[in-house]
Design a protein around this motif. Structure first.
Motif, PDB file in Angstrom:
ATOM      1  N   LYS A   1       0.891  -1.344   0.107  1.00 17.59           N
ATOM      2  CA  LYS A   1       0.010   0.073   0.000  1.00 17.59           C
ATOM      3  C   LYS A   1       0.875   1.307  -0.021  1.00 17.59           C
ATOM      4  O   LYS A   1       0.459   2.251  -0.755  1.00 17.59           O
ATOM      5  CB  LYS A   1      -0.881   0.167   1.193  1.00 17.59           C
TER       6      LYS A   1
ATOM      7  N   ALA B   1       1.738   1.827  -3.409  1.00 17.65           N
ATOM      8  CA  ALA B   1       0.708   2.081  -4.343  1.00 17.65           C
ATOM      9  C   ALA B   1       0.839   3.767  -4.163  1.00 17.65           C
ATOM     10  O   ALA B   1       0.104   4.363  -5.224  1.00 17.65           O
ATOM     11  CB  ALA B   1      -0.471   1.511  -3.921  1.00 17.65           C
TER      12      ALA B   1
ATOM     13  N   GLU C   1       3.666   5.095  -6.313  1.00 14.44           N
ATOM     14  CA  GLU C   1       3.596   4.905  -7.718  1.00 14.44           C
ATOM     15  C   GLU C   1       2.208   5.432  -8.233  1.00 14.44           C
ATOM     16  O   GLU C   1       1.841   5.286  -9.456  1.00 14.44           O
ATOM     17  CB  GLU C   1       3.867   3.419  -7.975  1.00 14.44           C
ATOM     18  N   LYS C   2       1.428   5.808  -7.326  1.00 12.20           N
ATOM     19  CA  LYS C   2      -0.073   6.531  -8.049  1.00 12.20           C
ATOM     20  C   LYS C   2      -0.828   5.465  -8.493  1.00 12.20           C
ATOM     21  O   LYS C   2      -1.181   5.634  -9.707  1.00 12.20           O
ATOM     22  CB  LYS C   2       0.247   7.738  -8.614  1.00 12.20           C
ATOM     23  N   THR C   3      -0.739   4.276  -7.872  1.00 14.82           N
ATOM     24  CA  THR C   3      -1.688   3.194  -8.435  1.00 14.82           C
ATOM     25  C   THR C   3      -2.752   2.766  -7.323  1.00 14.82           C
ATOM     26  O   THR C   3      -2.689   1.806  -6.853  1.00 14.82           O
ATOM     27  CB  THR C   3      -0.695   1.959  -8.822  1.00 14.82           C
ATOM     28  N   PRO C   4      -3.960   3.277  -7.308  1.00 13.36           N
ATOM     29  CA  PRO C   4      -5.062   3.252  -6.432  1.00 13.36           C
ATOM     30  C   PRO C   4      -5.891   1.858  -7.140  1.00 13.36           C
ATOM     31  O   PRO C   4      -5.592   1.609  -8.160  1.00 13.36           O
ATOM     32  CB  PRO C   4      -5.978   4.390  -6.485  1.00 13.36           C
TER      33      PRO C   4
ATOM     34  N   VAL D   1      -5.566  -1.257  -6.700  1.00 14.42           N
ATOM     35  CA  VAL D   1      -4.688  -2.718  -6.603  1.00 14.42           C
ATOM     36  C   VAL D   1      -5.468  -3.783  -5.858  1.00 14.42           C
ATOM     37  O   VAL D   1      -5.628  -3.674  -4.687  1.00 14.42           O
ATOM     38  CB  VAL D   1      -3.114  -2.556  -6.521  1.00 14.42           C
TER      39      VAL D   1
END
Length: 542
Positions: free
Chosen positions: A473, A476, A479-482, A484
């Motif tokens: 998390k 996340a 890396e700005k990856t909501p 997942v």
């Protein structure tokens, strides 16, 4: 020699080399090696090869001698690859062996054949080989021992067809000794010493090789003569000096830009016994700040070659420390020292729970453990999202009292604690072992609990349960990856799993319960699994 088999000669060689403990999980192609197992050897049974390799890694590190691992042909070798990766990065000398199918059938590639035994463990085995003839097996073991020990130390692999062991030997094995340390080039080490002596504000960056070489005394001597700040190299697997020493600052972050920022203000920095540098998240920036001269000492030519910056010298870390200390000029105390980092070796600071309300935070749990357990406790760590909290609460003050994994590959910590506890018993030190294993990490090599229970090892496994992959998390967010999937892992019953493998297991949800459980675990014969729910938190990565 009349009547001696390849097995007889090989076991005698292993006796003479002092390699008499075998970690493994037996398979069909290994039974000919294990037949009539000698009474003066010890077989440590694990239930899966990943546990066998990691337990041997912990044992070899704690005993400072090579360990032998026996896995099951290609299938078992694949199971153990994560551990082999970690052993390679930990610089642990392991001799890993596996059986192969009968030579008469190898051409047809029958079931369970290791089709390319020398290639399968690449790139993490330093050397991998299947002897061309049965008669070459003892000599191959001697070469494996030499390769595992010589710098940089690491795992090697031998594949032995199952019918080789009963074949007649042609003579005794040739036993050789090998050097495990390399000394410095005199001109180059003097150049490095002069640079440190002439620097206005030098910094020392120490790595795990110092701990592996029992070099805390030498590391402190150089630091005190230079009165220089001491940093741990990024993601350091072993503490290179006491974290409470006045000159120790903390661990460098494992990203380029933030690391360079930490080194601002130094004009010379020297890395001893670590890579330049170990990075993980990509954060743009220079490798080092402008105006900094970087020096690098390692016993690994490949490590020196891949460094993106710096001037290198091949040398054993401890010999380098001793030579530098004798050659540098003493310096007065530095009034402009950097501030000590509270989270010490950890790459990120202590976190703050994201859930308000009652419950135990990771920091509170670790502070309680430090207070409740003896000062000489050996700490094994594999809880990535809680590193800042653990290192804030638990300064490492004693040599050989902290172990973690250099690879980032989960599943090492639990079985490694088993190997370390076995070494503590064998050496007579008998220090208690505490393994902090996250509830996610706990699932990777859980079979090692069986080995701990069978050998009645006094290990306290503490599992801080946050019901999530907290470190992922954190990534996340970076890396700005909501959105997942799979980052939450609810429904695990850690205490029940521990009981299933024969351990004393309990779940507590108060700090008083943690204290009481620690007191009981210290008195208990055998392992304890302690499940402690903690408030979830998302730590910063750097």
């Amino acid at each position: 020699m009349a009547g001696q088999s390849i097995r007889d000669v090989t076991f005698q060689l292993l006796r003479e080399l002092g390699v008499t403990t075998v970690f493994g999980n037996p398979g069909s192609t290994e039974e000919t090696f294990l037949k009539d197992f000698p009474a003066d050897f010890t077989y440590i049974q694990t239930l899966q090869e990943a546990s066998a390799v990691a337990a041997a890694d912990g044992y070899a590190q704690a005993t400072r001698k090579p360990a032998l691992v026996n896995v099951h042909t290609s299938a078992g070798l694949c199971n153990g690859m994560s551990g082999i990766l970690t052993a390679a990065m930990n610089r642990t000398p392991l001799i890993i062996t596996a059986g192969n199918q009968t030579r008469e059938m190898l051409l047809m590639e029958p079931w369970l054949t290791n089709v390319k035994p020398a290639h399968l463990p690449e790139p993490w085995a330093k050397w991998a080989y299947e002897p061309v003839r049965a008669e070459d097996v003892p000599a191959a073991f001697m070469r494996a021992y030499a390769m595992a020990l010589q710098p940089p130390a690491g795992p090697v692999f031998l594949s032995i067809p199952l019918d080789d062991w009963d074949k007649p030997a042609t003579g005794p094995a040739v036993v050789r000794t090998v050097a495990s340390r390399i000394g410095p080039d005199p001109a180059r080490i003097q150049e490095f010493a002069d640079a440190l002596s002439q620097a206005k504000n030098p910094a020392l960056i120490y790595g795990g090789a110092i701990a592996r070489g029992q070099g805390w005394k030498q590391a402190i001597a150089l630091a005190e003569k230079l009165n220089a700040d001491v940093w741990s190299a990024p993601a350091c697997e072993r503490p290179p000096m006491p974290e409470t020493h006045p000159l120790y600052i903390g661990g460098l972050p494992f990203a380029t830009g933030p690391l360079a920022e930490k080194l601002e203000g130094y004009d010379v920095a020297i890395v001893i016994g670590a890579p330049v540098f170990r990075y993980y998240p990509y954060v743009p920036g220079p490798y080092v700040p402008e105006g900094l001269r970087l020096l690098h000492i390692t016993d690994d030519a490949a490590e020196a070659g891949r460094a993106p910056v710096g001037e290198s010298l091949l040398c054993d870390a401890i010999l380098a420390l001793e030579e530098l200390t004798s050659r540098v000029s003493a310096r007065p105390a530095n009034p402009g020292r950097k501030a000590r980092i509270a989270h010490r070796m950890a790459p990120h600071p202590a976190s703050h729970p994201v859930t308000e309300g009652e419950g135990i935070s990771a920091l509170e749990l670790f502070q309680t453990l430090r207070q409740a357990l003896p000062q000489e406790t050996v700490l094994v760590e594999e809880s990535p999202s809680n590193l800042g909290d653990l290192h804030t609460a638990w300064p490492v003050e004693h040599e050989d009292s902290f172990y973690t994994f250099a690879s980032g590959s989960l599943g090492w910590g639990l079985p490694a604690a088993v190997g370390i506890a076995l070494a503590e018993r064998e050496s007579g030190r008998n220090r208690p072992v505490l393994a902090i294993i996250g509830d996610g990490s706990f699932q990777y090599s859980i079979q090692a609990l069986y080995t701990a229970a069978r050998h009645k090892l006094p290990i306290l496994f503490v599992v801080p349960c946050n019901g999530e992959y907290g470190i992922l998390k954190s990534f996340a967010l970076l890396e700005k990856t909501p959105g997942v999937p799979g980052l939450d892992i609810p429904g695990l019953d850690i205490a029940a799993l521990g009981r299933g493998y024969g351990c004393t297991s309990l779940r507590v949800d108060t700090l008083e319960g943690v204290q009481a459980a620690c007191a009981d675990a210290i008195r208990r014969e055998g392992p304890t699994v302690l499940e402690v729910p903690i408030l979830p938190s998302i730590p910063p990565l750097i």
